[in-house]
Scaffold this motif. Sequence first.
Motif, PDB file in Angstrom:
ATOM      1  N   LEU A  29      -8.257 -33.197  -5.367  1.00 12.15           N
ATOM      2  CA  LEU A  29      -9.570 -33.794  -5.064  1.00 12.15           C
ATOM      3  C   LEU A  29      -9.408 -35.035  -4.194  1.00 12.15           C
ATOM      4  N   TYR A  34     -12.399 -36.851  -1.886  1.00 15.14           N
ATOM      5  CA  TYR A  34     -13.455 -37.201  -2.846  1.00 15.14           C
ATOM      6  C   TYR A  34     -13.126 -38.531  -3.524  1.00 15.14           C
ATOM      7  N   PRO A  35     -14.018 -39.509  -3.398  1.00 16.94           N
ATOM      8  CA  PRO A  35     -13.728 -40.823  -3.967  1.00 16.94           C
ATOM      9  C   PRO A  35     -14.119 -40.918  -5.446  1.00 16.94           C
ATOM     10  N   GLY A  36     -13.537 -41.880  -6.140  1.00 15.21           N
ATOM     11  CA  GLY A  36     -14.018 -42.273  -7.461  1.00 15.21           C
ATOM     12  C   GLY A  36     -13.582 -41.407  -8.618  1.00 15.21           C
ATOM     13  N   VAL A  37     -12.765 -40.362  -8.362  1.00 13.88           N
ATOM     14  CA  VAL A  37     -12.331 -39.511  -9.467  1.00 13.88           C
ATOM     15  C   VAL A  37     -11.177 -40.201 -10.211  1.00 13.88           C
ATOM     16  N   GLU A  38     -11.445 -40.580 -11.445  1.00  8.72           N
ATOM     17  CA  GLU A  38     -10.510 -41.437 -12.185  1.00  8.72           C
ATOM     18  C   GLU A  38      -9.559 -40.651 -13.072  1.00  8.72           C
ATOM     19  N   LYS A  39     -10.029 -39.510 -13.533  1.00  3.12           N
ATOM     20  CA  LYS A  39      -9.288 -38.821 -14.575  1.00  3.12           C
ATOM     21  C   LYS A  39      -9.721 -37.361 -14.565  1.00  3.12           C
TER      22      LYS A  39
END
Lengths: 85, 85
Positions: A29, A34-39
């Motif tokens: 991702l 795609y930004p902001g995917v933490e976990k």
Amino acid sequence: MVRNFQIQINISLKKGVADPQGATIKHALESLGYPGVEKVRMGKYLQMEMQAEDPRQVEKQLKDMCQKLLVNPVIEEYTYQIRMS
Amino acid sequence: MVRNFQIQINISLKKGVADPQGATIKHALESLGYPGVEKVRMGKYLQMEMQAEDPRQVEKQLKDMCQKLLVNPVIEEYTYQIRMS
């Protein structure tokens, strides 16, 4: 009277258990931008249909099936939903 | 303000798509003596954490990620839940 039950079971890895599949998806991702995917954690999703007379019997059998076959209690945990149809 | 979102995605095979894993589980449950199990379908369950400012942005990005990477729209369908935390 025999009734029909729709069951959904979500099985996920317990906290602290390594999840290489989830980590791979997270990296994919990120590299797709795609930004902001933490976990990301990957689990299993089971849909079942059961016939029984008593909803309590369904829940009892469901827990038993999870503990004995569907879920590995050492590394996995699960939640479920039962709907009468 | 950047907020944290908890996302759950349930991915399942479309009706009519063969599911050997589900069939194997169904047979295993039968041979363990569990009655009334009519149907078993195996799918995937993804848990995600995302940071973003706008919930609509999260939903838009989530649909995009599903269509482009997480879900095979030819054989799979998905549902999702987004919670702010």
